[in-house]
Write a protein that holds these residues in place. Structure first.
Motif, PDB file in Angstrom:
ATOM      1  N   GLY A   1      34.815  33.732  30.566  1.00 33.97           N
ATOM      2  CA  GLY A   1      35.241  33.155  29.296  1.00 33.97           C
ATOM      3  C   GLY A   1      36.329  32.113  29.417  1.00 33.97           C
ATOM      4  N   VAL A   2      36.670  31.726  30.641  1.00 31.84           N
ATOM      5  CA  VAL A   2      37.704  30.727  30.875  1.00 31.84           C
ATOM      6  C   VAL A   2      37.057  29.441  31.373  1.00 31.84           C
ATOM      7  CG1 VAL A   2      39.772  30.119  32.205  1.00 31.84           C
ATOM      8  CG2 VAL A   2      39.417  32.486  31.435  1.00 31.84           C
ATOM      9  N   GLU A   3      37.325  28.357  30.691  1.00 32.67           N
ATOM     10  CA  GLU A   3      36.770  27.059  31.069  1.00 32.67           C
ATOM     11  C   GLU A   3      37.641  26.413  32.133  1.00 32.67           C
ATOM     12  OE1 GLU A   3      36.021  22.777  28.869  1.00 32.67           O
ATOM     13  OE2 GLU A   3      35.514  24.636  27.781  1.00 32.67           O
TER      14      GLU A   3
ATOM     15  N   THR B   1      45.194  32.548  32.707  1.00 34.74           N
ATOM     16  CA  THR B   1      44.672  32.197  31.389  1.00 34.74           C
ATOM     17  C   THR B   1      44.419  33.447  30.554  1.00 34.74           C
ATOM     18  OG1 THR B   1      43.633  30.212  32.315  1.00 34.74           O
ATOM     19  CG2 THR B   1      42.842  30.971  30.173  1.00 34.74           C
ATOM     20  N   LEU B   2      43.828  34.465  31.168  1.00 30.39           N
ATOM     21  CA  LEU B   2      43.563  35.710  30.435  1.00 30.39           C
ATOM     22  C   LEU B   2      44.863  36.395  30.030  1.00 30.39           C
ATOM     23  CD1 LEU B   2      40.556  37.218  32.443  1.00 30.39           C
ATOM     24  CD2 LEU B   2      40.498  35.909  30.298  1.00 30.39           C
ATOM     25  N   ARG B   3      45.831  36.416  30.924  1.00 31.85           N
ATOM     26  CA  ARG B   3      47.122  37.039  30.597  1.00 31.85           C
ATOM     27  C   ARG B   3      47.837  36.243  29.503  1.00 31.85           C
ATOM     28  NH1 ARG B   3      49.838  40.190  34.028  1.00 31.85           N
ATOM     29  NH2 ARG B   3      50.909  40.750  32.089  1.00 31.85           N
ATOM     30  N   ALA B   4      47.704  34.911  29.544  1.00 31.37           N
ATOM     31  CA  ALA B   4      48.326  34.075  28.527  1.00 31.37           C
ATOM     32  C   ALA B   4      47.745  34.383  27.151  1.00 31.37           C
ATOM     33  CB  ALA B   4      48.130  32.592  28.868  1.00 31.37           C
ATOM     34  N   ARG B   5      46.439  34.549  27.085  1.00 30.21           N
ATOM     35  CA  ARG B   5      45.798  34.890  25.817  1.00 30.21           C
ATOM     36  C   ARG B   5      46.307  36.233  25.314  1.00 30.21           C
ATOM     37  NH1 ARG B   5      39.495  33.477  27.392  1.00 30.21           N
ATOM     38  NH2 ARG B   5      39.726  31.202  27.552  1.00 30.21           N
ATOM     39  N   GLU B   6      46.418  37.168  26.224  1.00 33.67           N
ATOM     40  CA  GLU B   6      46.873  38.515  25.873  1.00 33.67           C
ATOM     41  C   GLU B   6      48.298  38.496  25.330  1.00 33.67           C
ATOM     42  OE1 GLU B   6      48.095  42.561  28.389  1.00 33.67           O
ATOM     43  OE2 GLU B   6      46.943  40.964  29.341  1.00 33.67           O
TER      44      GLU B   6
ATOM     45  N   GLU C   1      33.588  39.540  36.887  1.00 36.52           N
ATOM     46  CA  GLU C   1      33.038  38.186  36.945  1.00 36.52           C
ATOM     47  C   GLU C   1      33.920  37.269  37.778  1.00 36.52           C
ATOM     48  OE1 GLU C   1      31.516  34.695  33.854  1.00 36.52           O
ATOM     49  OE2 GLU C   1      31.851  36.741  33.118  1.00 36.52           O
ATOM     50  N   ILE C   2      35.220  37.449  37.637  1.00 37.20           N
ATOM     51  CA  ILE C   2      36.159  36.632  38.414  1.00 37.20           C
ATOM     52  C   ILE C   2      36.035  36.926  39.906  1.00 37.20           C
ATOM     53  CG2 ILE C   2      38.623  36.280  38.909  1.00 37.20           C
ATOM     54  CD1 ILE C   2      39.108  36.651  35.872  1.00 37.20           C
ATOM     55  N   THR C   3      36.002  38.193  40.265  1.00 33.27           N
ATOM     56  CA  THR C   3      35.942  38.541  41.690  1.00 33.27           C
ATOM     57  C   THR C   3      34.562  38.278  42.284  1.00 33.27           C
ATOM     58  OG1 THR C   3      35.522  40.867  41.114  1.00 33.27           O
ATOM     59  CG2 THR C   3      37.804  40.221  41.557  1.00 33.27           C
ATOM     60  N   ALA C   4      33.554  38.168  41.431  1.00 40.14           N
ATOM     61  CA  ALA C   4      32.234  37.778  41.928  1.00 40.14           C
ATOM     62  C   ALA C   4      32.222  36.289  42.263  1.00 40.14           C
ATOM     63  CB  ALA C   4      31.160  38.100  40.894  1.00 40.14           C
ATOM     64  N   ALA C   5      32.863  35.502  41.415  1.00 41.82           N
ATOM     65  CA  ALA C   5      32.922  34.057  41.643  1.00 41.82           C
ATOM     66  C   ALA C   5      33.879  33.709  42.778  1.00 41.82           C
ATOM     67  CB  ALA C   5      33.360  33.349  40.357  1.00 41.82           C
ATOM     68  N   HIS C   6      34.962  34.481  42.877  1.00 42.22           N
ATOM     69  CA  HIS C   6      35.982  34.231  43.901  1.00 42.22           C
ATOM     70  C   HIS C   6      36.345  35.549  44.567  1.00 42.22           C
ATOM     71  CE1 HIS C   6      36.399  30.058  42.851  1.00 42.22           C
ATOM     72  NE2 HIS C   6      36.449  30.400  41.576  1.00 42.22           N
ATOM     73  N   PRO C   7      35.557  35.959  45.560  1.00 44.19           N
ATOM     74  CA  PRO C   7      35.696  37.292  46.171  1.00 44.19           C
ATOM     75  C   PRO C   7      37.057  37.519  46.809  1.00 44.19           C
ATOM     76  CG  PRO C   7      33.626  36.224  46.807  1.00 44.19           C
ATOM     77  CD  PRO C   7      34.463  35.181  46.136  1.00 44.19           C
ATOM     78  N   ARG C   8      37.503  38.769  46.734  1.00 47.20           N
ATOM     79  CA  ARG C   8      38.775  39.144  47.349  1.00 47.20           C
ATOM     80  C   ARG C   8      38.623  39.447  48.836  1.00 47.20           C
ATOM     81  NH1 ARG C   8      43.070  40.425  44.195  1.00 47.20           N
ATOM     82  NH2 ARG C   8      43.828  41.962  45.682  1.00 47.20           N
TER      83      ARG C   8
END
Length: 212
Positions: free
Chosen positions: A7-9, A43-48, A151-158
């Motif tokens: 959900g982050v562009e 971005t997610l933390r900022a929204r929160e 979704e984030i860790t799938a796009a950018h694996p740890r």
């Protein structure tokens, strides 16, 4: 086509695109994926938290924030955070950003490991710090949507992030240990470098030139 993760562009500006290529090609997968996760978590933390950082400036802060750990970005002996901050400021100024924008990104990067202070500053500075804390030590992770995190860790694996990230700190700081004085970075060297002990404030006071 706009890239959207959890959900982050991802900003599509010319500077953002150039920074993405630069960091991908001059760092390594560990730093690149970590930096992109930091932007997404920031971005997610900022929204929160009700923060409204400028997406492009937040993205540039996130991408450059750990570059100072790597030799290509470190050409003077100073705190690694300053290496990344200096390079980011030059990157922005070279592309016509205002002095204020460049200084804001510089501050976000320079303070990203400093406890307590960034969260009381501007939205970009605070969000960068919160994103770093989420990705590195899991602060705030339990308040995020698990599907978005996945979704984030799938796009950018740890991968083996914990061990690899600590090793990156040792490799990036062990040849300039004095620059870790008064920072959390000294903790890493004290744990991994045999015989290293950070000079303390007590040492500096008792060993000063004053007689009393």
């Amino acid at each position: 086509m706009t890239e959207i993760i959890a959900g982050v562009e991802i900003p599509e500006t010319q500077a953002a695109a150039e920074a993405t290529v630069l960091i991908r090609e001059t760092t390594n997968p560990l730093i690149f994926h970590h930096s992109r996760r930091v932007f997404l978590f920031s971005t997610l933390r900022a929204r929160e938290l009700g923060l409204r950082p400028d997406p492009e400036l937040l993205y540039l802060s996130a991408l450059f924030h750990d570059t100072g750990l790597l030799t290509p970005f470190s050409d003077v002996e100073q705190r690694f955070e300053l290496d990344g901050a200096d390079r980011a400021r030059k990157f922005l100024l070279d592309r016509g950003f205002s002095d204020a924008a460049a200084e804001l990104v510089w501050t976000a990067i320079a303070l990203h490991t400093t406890p307590g202070i960034p969260g009381r500053m501007g939205d970009e500075v605070a969000a960068t710090n919160f994103g770093v804390l989420t990705d590195v030590v899991g602060l705030g992770l339990d308040g995020l949507d698990p599907d978005q995190v996945g979704e984030i860790t799938a796009a950018h694996p740890r991968g083996d992030f914990k061990n690899e990230f600590l090793r990156a700190f040792v490799d990036g700081l062990s040849y300039r240990p004095d620059t870790t004085y008064g920072t959390v970075n000294a903790d890493v060297l004290e744990h991994f470098v045999p015989g290293f002990r950070s000079v303390s404030m007590v040492d500096r006071i008792t060993g000063s030139a004053w007689s009393a």
